[in-house]
Design a protein around this motif. Structure first.
Motif, PDB file in Angstrom:
ATOM      1  N   ASN A  58       0.825  -1.252   0.018  1.00  0.00           N
ATOM      2  CA  ASN A  58       0.078  -0.024   0.101  1.00  0.00           C
ATOM      3  C   ASN A  58       0.749   1.393  -0.075  1.00  0.00           C
ATOM      4  O   ASN A  58       0.542   2.101   0.885  1.00  0.00           O
ATOM      5  CB  ASN A  58      -0.894  -0.169   0.974  1.00  0.00           C
ATOM      6  N   TYR A  59       1.903   1.480  -0.795  1.00  0.00           N
ATOM      7  CA  TYR A  59       2.564   2.426  -0.915  1.00  0.00           C
ATOM      8  C   TYR A  59       2.205   3.209  -2.198  1.00  0.00           C
ATOM      9  O   TYR A  59       2.034   2.803  -3.092  1.00  0.00           O
ATOM     10  CB  TYR A  59       3.825   2.228  -0.906  1.00  0.00           C
ATOM     11  N   VAL A  60       2.520   4.597  -2.047  1.00  0.00           N
ATOM     12  CA  VAL A  60       2.153   5.542  -3.159  1.00  0.00           C
ATOM     13  C   VAL A  60       3.450   5.895  -3.908  1.00  0.00           C
ATOM     14  O   VAL A  60       4.508   5.925  -3.271  1.00  0.00           O
ATOM     15  CB  VAL A  60       1.541   6.872  -2.798  1.00  0.00           C
ATOM     16  N   MET A  61       3.410   5.827  -5.347  1.00  0.00           N
ATOM     17  CA  MET A  61       4.654   6.261  -6.060  1.00  0.00           C
ATOM     18  C   MET A  61       4.357   7.649  -6.644  1.00  0.00           C
ATOM     19  O   MET A  61       3.087   7.896  -7.099  1.00  0.00           O
ATOM     20  CB  MET A  61       4.825   5.204  -6.861  1.00  0.00           C
ATOM     21  N   GLY A  62       5.512   8.529  -6.594  1.00  0.00           N
ATOM     22  CA  GLY A  62       5.137   9.878  -7.118  1.00  0.00           C
ATOM     23  C   GLY A  62       6.503  10.182  -8.179  1.00  0.00           C
ATOM     24  O   GLY A  62       7.648   9.835  -7.917  1.00  0.00           O
ATOM     25  N   CYS A  64      11.820  10.042  -8.610  1.00  0.00           N
ATOM     26  CA  CYS A  64      10.581   9.143  -8.202  1.00  0.00           C
ATOM     27  C   CYS A  64      10.757   9.044  -6.898  1.00  0.00           C
ATOM     28  O   CYS A  64      11.747   9.231  -6.153  1.00  0.00           O
ATOM     29  CB  CYS A  64      10.759   7.758  -8.919  1.00  0.00           C
ATOM     30  N   ALA A  65       9.666   8.927  -6.254  1.00  0.00           N
ATOM     31  CA  ALA A  65       9.540   9.078  -4.743  1.00  0.00           C
ATOM     32  C   ALA A  65       8.519   7.858  -4.356  1.00  0.00           C
ATOM     33  O   ALA A  65       7.720   7.820  -4.837  1.00  0.00           O
ATOM     34  CB  ALA A  65       9.323  10.373  -4.231  1.00  0.00           C
ATOM     35  N   LEU A  66       8.850   7.433  -3.121  1.00  0.00           N
ATOM     36  CA  LEU A  66       7.819   6.457  -2.600  1.00  0.00           C
ATOM     37  C   LEU A  66       7.258   7.011  -1.132  1.00  0.00           C
ATOM     38  O   LEU A  66       8.085   7.436  -0.349  1.00  0.00           O
ATOM     39  CB  LEU A  66       8.598   4.983  -2.221  1.00  0.00           C
ATOM     40  N   LYS A  67       6.232   6.714  -1.064  1.00  0.00           N
ATOM     41  CA  LYS A  67       5.371   7.292   0.089  1.00  0.00           C
ATOM     42  C   LYS A  67       4.718   6.197   0.984  1.00  0.00           C
ATOM     43  O   LYS A  67       3.713   5.353   0.313  1.00  0.00           O
ATOM     44  CB  LYS A  67       4.227   8.393  -0.209  1.00  0.00           C
ATOM     45  N   TYR A 111       6.698  12.335   1.226  1.00  0.00           N
ATOM     46  CA  TYR A 111       7.498  11.057   0.761  1.00  0.00           C
ATOM     47  C   TYR A 111       8.722  10.552   1.482  1.00  0.00           C
ATOM     48  O   TYR A 111       9.344  11.680   1.893  1.00  0.00           O
ATOM     49  CB  TYR A 111       7.839  11.231  -0.710  1.00  0.00           C
ATOM     50  N   ASP A 112       8.956   9.336   1.640  1.00  0.00           N
ATOM     51  CA  ASP A 112       9.918   8.651   2.703  1.00  0.00           C
ATOM     52  C   ASP A 112      11.187   8.291   1.819  1.00  0.00           C
ATOM     53  O   ASP A 112      12.191   8.185   2.459  1.00  0.00           O
ATOM     54  CB  ASP A 112       9.093   7.468   3.113  1.00  0.00           C
ATOM     55  N   PHE A 113      11.117   7.963   0.646  1.00  0.00           N
ATOM     56  CA  PHE A 113      12.442   7.452  -0.035  1.00  0.00           C
ATOM     57  C   PHE A 113      12.318   8.224  -1.501  1.00  0.00           C
ATOM     58  O   PHE A 113      11.239   8.456  -2.062  1.00  0.00           O
ATOM     59  CB  PHE A 113      12.704   5.918  -0.193  1.00  0.00           C
ATOM     60  N   TRP A 114      13.742   8.461  -2.022  1.00  0.00           N
ATOM     61  CA  TRP A 114      13.861   9.293  -3.074  1.00  0.00           C
ATOM     62  C   TRP A 114      14.764   8.423  -3.966  1.00  0.00           C
ATOM     63  O   TRP A 114      15.779   7.926  -3.469  1.00  0.00           O
ATOM     64  CB  TRP A 114      14.234  10.695  -2.992  1.00  0.00           C
TER      65      TRP A 114
END
Length: 125
Positions: free
Chosen positions: A31-35, A96-99, A112-115
Protein backbone atom coordinates in the motif's frame (compact mmCIF):
# COMPACT_ATOMS: atom_id res chain seq x y z
CA UNK A 1 15.82 0.75 3.46
CA UNK A 2 14.36 1.18 0.01
CA UNK A 3 16.36 1.94 -3.08
CA UNK A 4 14.77 3.69 -6.04
CA UNK A 5 16.54 3.78 -9.40
CA UNK A 6 15.24 5.91 -12.26
CA UNK A 7 16.02 5.37 -15.92
CA UNK A 8 14.83 6.53 -19.31
CA UNK A 9 15.84 10.16 -19.29
CA UNK A 10 17.61 11.81 -22.19
CA UNK A 11 17.55 14.48 -24.84
CA UNK A 12 14.48 14.82 -27.05
CA UNK A 13 13.10 17.42 -29.39
CA UNK A 14 9.97 19.35 -28.55
CA UNK A 15 6.91 17.29 -29.38
CA UNK A 16 8.72 14.04 -28.74
CA UNK A 17 8.20 11.38 -26.10
CA UNK A 18 10.13 9.69 -23.33
CA UNK A 19 9.23 6.96 -20.87
CA UNK A 20 10.77 7.09 -17.43
CA UNK A 21 10.99 4.04 -15.21
CA UNK A 22 11.66 3.74 -11.51
CA UNK A 23 12.46 0.39 -9.93
CA UNK A 24 12.16 -0.12 -6.19
CA UNK A 25 14.24 -2.64 -4.29
CA UNK A 26 15.17 -3.47 -0.74
CA UNK A 27 12.57 -3.35 1.97
CA UNK A 28 9.18 -3.01 0.35
CA UNK A 29 5.86 -2.06 1.79
CA UNK A 30 2.34 -2.83 0.88
CA UNK A 31 0.00 0.00 0.00
CA UNK A 32 2.60 2.58 -0.95
CA UNK A 33 2.15 5.55 -3.23
CA UNK A 34 4.66 6.29 -5.96
CA UNK A 35 5.26 9.78 -7.22
CA UNK A 36 7.30 11.72 -9.74
CA UNK A 37 8.75 15.15 -9.04
CA UNK A 38 11.02 17.35 -11.10
CA UNK A 39 13.48 20.14 -10.49
CA UNK A 40 14.65 22.61 -13.10
CA UNK A 41 17.80 24.70 -12.61
CA UNK A 42 17.18 27.51 -10.18
CA UNK A 43 13.72 26.28 -9.29
CA UNK A 44 12.21 24.33 -6.46
CA UNK A 45 11.34 20.67 -6.77
CA UNK A 46 7.76 20.37 -8.00
CA UNK A 47 5.17 17.64 -8.05
CA UNK A 48 4.48 16.02 -11.41
CA UNK A 49 2.33 12.93 -10.85
CA UNK A 50 1.47 10.23 -8.33
CA UNK A 51 -0.31 6.90 -8.29
CA UNK A 52 -1.88 4.84 -5.55
CA UNK A 53 -0.99 1.24 -4.78
CA UNK A 54 -3.91 -0.13 -6.80
CA UNK A 55 -3.42 2.32 -9.62
CA UNK A 56 -6.97 3.45 -9.18
CA UNK A 57 -6.03 6.93 -8.03
CA UNK A 58 -3.73 9.19 -10.02
CA UNK A 59 -2.86 12.84 -9.66
CA UNK A 60 -1.13 15.21 -12.05
CA UNK A 61 0.04 18.75 -11.91
CA UNK A 62 -1.98 20.90 -14.30
CA UNK A 63 0.88 21.57 -16.69
CA UNK A 64 1.25 17.89 -17.63
CA UNK A 65 -2.37 16.78 -17.71
CA UNK A 66 -3.23 15.18 -21.02
CA UNK A 67 0.44 14.74 -21.91
CA UNK A 68 1.92 12.57 -19.14
CA UNK A 69 0.64 9.25 -17.85
CA UNK A 70 1.77 7.54 -14.67
CA UNK A 71 1.39 3.79 -14.26
CA UNK A 72 2.82 1.02 -12.12
CA UNK A 73 3.54 -2.70 -12.17
CA UNK A 74 3.52 -3.95 -8.59
CA UNK A 75 4.82 -7.37 -9.58
CA UNK A 76 7.98 -5.62 -10.79
CA UNK A 77 7.98 -2.91 -8.09
CA UNK A 78 8.22 -0.40 -10.91
CA UNK A 79 6.49 2.86 -11.70
CA UNK A 80 6.49 4.52 -15.11
CA UNK A 81 5.98 8.01 -16.43
CA UNK A 82 5.05 8.19 -20.09
CA UNK A 83 5.73 11.71 -21.31
CA UNK A 84 4.29 12.78 -24.65
CA UNK A 85 4.20 16.12 -26.47
CA UNK A 86 7.21 17.26 -24.50
CA UNK A 87 7.95 20.96 -24.23
CA UNK A 88 11.18 22.80 -23.45
CA UNK A 89 9.69 23.79 -20.10
CA UNK A 90 9.57 20.11 -19.15
CA UNK A 91 13.36 20.15 -19.00
CA UNK A 92 14.41 19.13 -15.49
CA UNK A 93 15.85 16.39 -13.36
CA UNK A 94 13.03 13.94 -12.68
CA UNK A 95 12.89 12.10 -9.37
CA UNK A 96 10.72 9.22 -8.32
CA UNK A 97 9.64 8.90 -4.73
CA UNK A 98 7.88 6.42 -2.49
CA UNK A 99 5.34 7.31 0.15
CA UNK A 100 4.48 4.64 2.65
CA UNK A 101 0.78 4.64 3.43
CA UNK A 102 -2.32 6.24 1.98
CA UNK A 103 -3.06 8.70 -0.77
CA UNK A 104 -3.30 11.82 1.38
CA UNK A 105 -0.87 14.68 0.69
CA UNK A 106 0.59 12.90 -2.35
CA UNK A 107 1.49 16.14 -4.12
CA UNK A 108 3.68 17.30 -1.25
CA UNK A 109 7.42 16.76 -1.34
CA UNK A 110 7.60 16.31 2.42
CA UNK A 111 5.11 13.43 2.42
CA UNK A 112 7.49 11.02 0.70
CA UNK A 113 9.84 8.69 2.54
CA UNK A 114 12.34 7.57 -0.09
CA UNK A 115 13.80 9.19 -3.21
CA UNK A 116 15.72 8.13 -6.28
CA UNK A 117 18.84 9.84 -7.51
CA UNK A 118 17.12 11.52 -10.45
CA UNK A 119 17.32 11.31 -14.22
CA UNK A 120 17.86 14.24 -16.56
CA UNK A 121 15.25 15.09 -19.16
CA UNK A 122 16.19 17.75 -21.69
CA UNK A 123 13.73 18.97 -24.31
CA UNK A 124 15.18 21.05 -27.11
CA UNK A 125 13.16 23.61 -29.03
Amino acid sequence: QVQLVESGGGLVQAGGSLRLSCAASGRTFSNYVMGWFRQAPGKEREFVAAISWSGGITRYTDSVKGRFTISRDNAKNTVYLQMNSLKPEDTAVYYCALKNGGVFSISYYSAYDFWGQGTQVTVSS
